[in-house]
Design a protein around this motif. Structure first.
Motif, short mmCIF file in Angstrom:
data_model
loop_
_atom_site.label_atom_id
_atom_site.label_comp_id
_atom_site.label_asym_id
_atom_site.label_seq_id
_atom_site.Cartn_x
_atom_site.Cartn_y
_atom_site.Cartn_z
N TRP A 101 0.80 -1.23 0.00
CA TRP A 101 0.00 0.00 0.00
C TRP A 101 0.83 1.27 0.00
O TRP A 101 0.28 2.36 0.08
CB TRP A 101 -0.96 0.01 1.21
CG TRP A 101 -1.94 -1.11 1.12
CD1 TRP A 101 -1.96 -2.25 1.88
CD2 TRP A 101 -3.02 -1.24 0.18
NE1 TRP A 101 -2.98 -3.07 1.46
CE2 TRP A 101 -3.64 -2.47 0.42
CE3 TRP A 101 -3.50 -0.43 -0.85
CZ2 TRP A 101 -4.73 -2.92 -0.32
CZ3 TRP A 101 -4.60 -0.87 -1.60
CH2 TRP A 101 -5.20 -2.10 -1.33
N ASN A 228 -9.47 -0.61 8.87
CA ASN A 228 -10.13 -1.72 8.18
C ASN A 228 -9.30 -2.30 7.04
O ASN A 228 -9.47 -3.46 6.68
CB ASN A 228 -11.55 -1.34 7.71
CG ASN A 228 -11.54 -0.15 6.79
OD1 ASN A 228 -10.49 0.25 6.30
ND2 ASN A 228 -12.70 0.41 6.55
N LEU A 229 -8.36 -1.52 6.51
CA LEU A 229 -7.54 -2.09 5.45
C LEU A 229 -6.08 -2.26 5.88
O LEU A 229 -5.55 -3.37 5.88
CB LEU A 229 -7.62 -1.18 4.21
CG LEU A 229 -6.84 -1.72 3.03
CD1 LEU A 229 -7.49 -2.99 2.50
CD2 LEU A 229 -6.75 -0.69 1.92
N ARG A 305 -5.72 -17.66 -2.18
CA ARG A 305 -6.68 -16.57 -2.04
C ARG A 305 -8.11 -17.10 -1.94
O ARG A 305 -9.04 -16.56 -2.55
CB ARG A 305 -6.54 -15.58 -3.19
CG ARG A 305 -5.13 -15.05 -3.30
CD ARG A 305 -5.00 -13.96 -4.32
NE ARG A 305 -5.63 -12.73 -3.85
CZ ARG A 305 -5.54 -11.57 -4.49
NH1 ARG A 305 -4.85 -11.49 -5.59
NH2 ARG A 305 -6.12 -10.51 -4.01
N GLU A 307 -11.77 -17.75 -0.42
CA GLU A 307 -12.66 -16.79 0.25
C GLU A 307 -12.61 -16.89 1.77
O GLU A 307 -12.84 -15.91 2.46
CB GLU A 307 -14.09 -16.99 -0.23
CG GLU A 307 -14.42 -16.10 -1.41
CD GLU A 307 -15.81 -16.35 -1.95
OE1 GLU A 307 -16.71 -16.71 -1.17
OE2 GLU A 307 -15.98 -16.19 -3.17
N LEU A 310 -9.15 -15.68 5.37
CA LEU A 310 -9.03 -14.81 6.53
C LEU A 310 -9.62 -15.47 7.78
O LEU A 310 -9.02 -15.45 8.86
CB LEU A 310 -9.77 -13.51 6.22
CG LEU A 310 -9.27 -12.30 6.96
CD1 LEU A 310 -9.30 -11.12 6.02
CD2 LEU A 310 -10.15 -12.06 8.15
N ALA B 40 -13.54 -5.12 4.60
CA ALA B 40 -12.89 -4.37 3.53
C ALA B 40 -11.81 -5.20 2.84
O ALA B 40 -11.76 -5.27 1.61
CB ALA B 40 -12.30 -3.07 4.07
N ILE B 41 -10.94 -5.86 3.64
CA ILE B 41 -9.88 -6.64 2.97
C ILE B 41 -10.44 -7.89 2.29
O ILE B 41 -9.96 -8.29 1.25
CB ILE B 41 -8.69 -7.03 3.87
CG1 ILE B 41 -9.11 -7.64 5.17
CG2 ILE B 41 -7.77 -5.89 4.10
CD1 ILE B 41 -7.91 -8.21 5.92
N GLN B 42 -11.49 -8.46 2.88
CA GLN B 42 -12.09 -9.63 2.22
C GLN B 42 -12.67 -9.22 0.87
O GLN B 42 -12.48 -9.91 -0.13
CB GLN B 42 -13.18 -10.24 3.11
CG GLN B 42 -12.61 -11.03 4.28
CD GLN B 42 -13.69 -11.42 5.27
OE1 GLN B 42 -14.28 -10.56 5.92
NE2 GLN B 42 -13.96 -12.69 5.39
N ILE B 44 -11.89 -6.60 -1.02
CA ILE B 44 -10.85 -6.22 -1.99
C ILE B 44 -10.19 -7.47 -2.57
O ILE B 44 -9.96 -7.58 -3.77
CB ILE B 44 -9.81 -5.27 -1.34
CG1 ILE B 44 -10.46 -3.89 -1.15
CG2 ILE B 44 -8.55 -5.15 -2.19
CD1 ILE B 44 -9.62 -2.88 -0.42
N SER B 45 -9.94 -8.44 -1.70
CA SER B 45 -9.33 -9.68 -2.16
C SER B 45 -10.26 -10.40 -3.14
O SER B 45 -9.83 -10.91 -4.18
CB SER B 45 -9.03 -10.53 -0.92
OG SER B 45 -8.66 -11.80 -1.28
N PHE B 46 -11.55 -10.40 -2.84
CA PHE B 46 -12.55 -11.02 -3.73
C PHE B 46 -12.55 -10.33 -5.10
O PHE B 46 -12.55 -10.97 -6.14
CB PHE B 46 -13.93 -10.93 -3.08
CG PHE B 46 -15.09 -11.15 -4.02
CD1 PHE B 46 -15.46 -12.43 -4.41
CD2 PHE B 46 -15.79 -10.06 -4.53
CE1 PHE B 46 -16.51 -12.63 -5.29
CE2 PHE B 46 -16.84 -10.24 -5.41
CZ PHE B 46 -17.22 -11.53 -5.80
N GLU B 48 -10.19 -8.47 -6.50
CA GLU B 48 -8.93 -8.65 -7.24
C GLU B 48 -8.85 -10.04 -7.85
O GLU B 48 -8.38 -10.22 -8.96
CB GLU B 48 -7.73 -8.40 -6.31
CG GLU B 48 -7.59 -6.92 -5.95
CD GLU B 48 -6.30 -6.59 -5.20
OE1 GLU B 48 -5.92 -5.42 -5.20
OE2 GLU B 48 -5.70 -7.51 -4.60
N VAL B 55 -6.60 -3.24 -6.97
CA VAL B 55 -7.13 -2.07 -6.25
C VAL B 55 -5.94 -1.20 -5.85
O VAL B 55 -5.05 -1.65 -5.14
CB VAL B 55 -7.95 -2.50 -5.02
CG1 VAL B 55 -8.38 -1.28 -4.21
CG2 VAL B 55 -9.17 -3.31 -5.47
#
Ligand SMILES: Cc1cc2nc3c(=O)[nH]c(=O)nc-3n(C[C@H](O)[C@H](O)[C@H](O)COP(=O)(O)OP(=O)(O)OC[C@H]3O[C@@H](n4cnc5c(N)ncnc54)[C@H](O)[C@@H]3O)c2cc1C
Lengths: 383, 83
Positions: A101, A228-229, A305, A307, A310, B40-42, B44-46, B48, B55
């Motif tokens: 970032w 949040n990010l 990656r 879903e 996380l 938010a990160i979930q 964005i990852s989805f 991308e 992003v």
């Protein structure tokens, strides 16, 4: 056990990490703990091996570790010293944040030195009044021309005593914001935090910011995305570090316990021949296996990656650190009074395991997050 | 992927994330507290992964991510080529 699930290159890395930990970390960890310090030489060796920049992409000069390999590094080092995994954890979070970032200027200035380990990064979020509840930070970033004035205090910041660059979270115009602040900035003081329960050689410190002036170009991401990010995507790696470090603690607890059981006699027989002690060892070994599988599943999910990656990482952190606490407590029990001696390695494992349950989102926080995911899932599927 | 297929995918994902089957296109999932701080990160990852976009810092604006409609508009602007 893990070996059979790893690629040849992951196995090679694991071997190198374990060798390093056995030679350079484990024999000294108790001494570091008692002196509340980590020698610069071991940090230099980690940097020299490229492991402080292991997670960075190859085009950034890093080794391009996948999440599992980063996990293996934390596991191997964690079997030697929990505190030292704190360095891998926070430094990697800062490095990945800038890589993912950062602006081109921020990357140019900081990424290569971080990857090479020439400078050390630290992650400064927690305040006395805001820990897990990180939406309520009171650190303020206020406009001052093309700069920001920073005022606030951070506490329990891992490796802050030797860090050069801090990723600091606070509020800018009411928005959650993250800013990079170098150590040498006027108005910024770092005070060692001693006498912690565990992570004693992780160089914790309190940070004070009094009218610290920092260019606005040091904001990372955008105002409003600090928590949040920026924070959460960094903590994704932080939690991988903790979960896998917990595997190291479990391994070390099991090994120390089995060795003790094989050599200590009571009531005319070895502990190893007592049913209760064997039962403890069986439980520790089963928990270790389960923890290895959940950690592996989580990092593989992250690599592809998926879903639910996380959520799996949250679960791995929760489960493995909980089991590390249980295993370390059993190790102390099996060692009896010897295990209660502060200078005994199993006492250190016990104290560090408790820390693993508190940091990177306490285990109650993990439960709140995982629970919400579960509820959402079932409310959506309605079956 | 055409616009309606894209919208279906986004709608399904955000609904799942928010745990709400009939999530309205314009509901702000952050403001209403439907999602947790990790959404938010979930998301964005989805995006991308499924729409092969990156992003960027300039895209960081809640107005791009807060609702099904917002995300679809964002993807449109990103000129998604295929999927
Ligand atoms: C060794 C060590 C290293 C650390 N390193 C860093 C670092 O590098 N950077 C950094 O920013 N921070 C760091 N921390 C801080 C750490 O992240 C926080 O201590 C942690 O987030 C918990 O916050 P807190 O201490 O304010 O606990 P609190 O938020 O006060 O919570 C206290 C307890 O109550 C529980 N709790 C809180 N709310 C609820 C609820 N709603 N329901 C159920 N239970 C709840 C919590 O889980 C916790 O167990 C470190 C801490 C330690 C001990």
């Amino acid at each position: 056990m893990l070996n059979r699930f790893l690629s040849p290159s992951q196995n090679q890395w694991l071997h190198a990490f374990e060798q390093f930990s056995a030679d350079e970390v484990a024999p000294y960890a108790d001494e570091w703990d008692l002196h509340e310090a980590t020698p610069a030489s071991v940090v230099k060796k980690l940097a020299h091996n490229g492991w402080l920049g292991g997670l960075a992409k190859e085009e950034s000069g890093g080794l391009g570790f996948d999440a599992t390999t980063f996990g293996l590094l934390n596991m191997a080092i964690g079997a030697g010293s929990g505190s030292l995994t704190g360095l891998l954890n926070v430094h990697s979070m800062v490095l990945k944040t800038i890589e993912d970032w950062g602006t081109p200027e921020q990357k140019q200035q900081y990424l290569t030195p971080l990857v090479k380990g020439e400078i050390i990064g630290a992650f400064a979020q927690t305040e006395v009044g805001a820990g897990g509840d990180s939406k309520n930070l009171s650190t303020q970033f206020v406009d001052d021309g093309d700069a920001l004035l920073v005022n606030g205090q951070k506490t329990w910041i891992t490796f802050a005593q030797i860090a050069d660059l801090f990723l600091v979270f606070g509020k800018y115009q009411g928005l959650d914001t993250a800013v990079l602040i170098p150590k040498e900035t006027p108005g910024f003081t770092i005070t060692a935090k001693k006498n912690m329960l565990g992570f004693k050689s992780a160089y914790l410190a309190v940070l004070d910011f009094v009218d610290v002036r920092i260019p606005k170009s040091h904001i990372i991401g955008k105002p409003g995305f600090g928590q949040n990010l920026i924070s959460n995507s960094a903590l994704d790696y932080g939690r991988i570090s903790v979960a896998w470090a917990a595997l190291g603690v479990q391994q070390a607890a099991l090994a120390a316990s089995a060795r003790r059981a094989n050599t200590r006699s009571t009531f005319g027989a070895l502990l190893a021949d007592q049913g209760i002690i064997r039962g403890y060892l069986a439980e520790m070994s089963s928990s270790l296996l389960a923890s290895q599988l959940i950690c592996l599943s989580a990092t593989k999910a992250k690599e592809s990656r998926d879903e639910d990656a996380l959520e799996q990482i949250l679960q791995a952190k929760l489960f493995a650190s909980h089991e590390a606490g249980t295993a370390a407590a059993k190790a102390v029990q099996i060692h009896g009074g010897h295990g209660c001696d502060e200078s005994n390695g199993v006492s250190r494992l016990y104290r560090d395991a408790k820390i693993l349950q508190v940091v990177e989102g306490s285990n109650e926080l993990q439960k709140m997050l995982i629970g919400k995911e579960v509820c959402n899932r079932y409310s959506y599927s309605a079956v | 992927m055409d616009v309606s297929a894209r919208k279906k995918l986004v709608s399904e994902y955000l609904s799942k994330l928010a745990g709400k089957q009939d999530l309205d296109d314009s509901v702000d999932i952050f403001e209403t507290g439907l999602v947790n701080s990790l959404a938010a990160i979930q998301l964005i990852s989805f995006l991308e992964k499924n729409f092969r976009i990156k992003v960027e810092i300039d895209d960081l604006d809640n107005a791009n991510f807060c609702s099904i409609q917002a995300v679809c508009n964002f993807l449109e602007r990103k000129a998604v080529i295929n999927a």
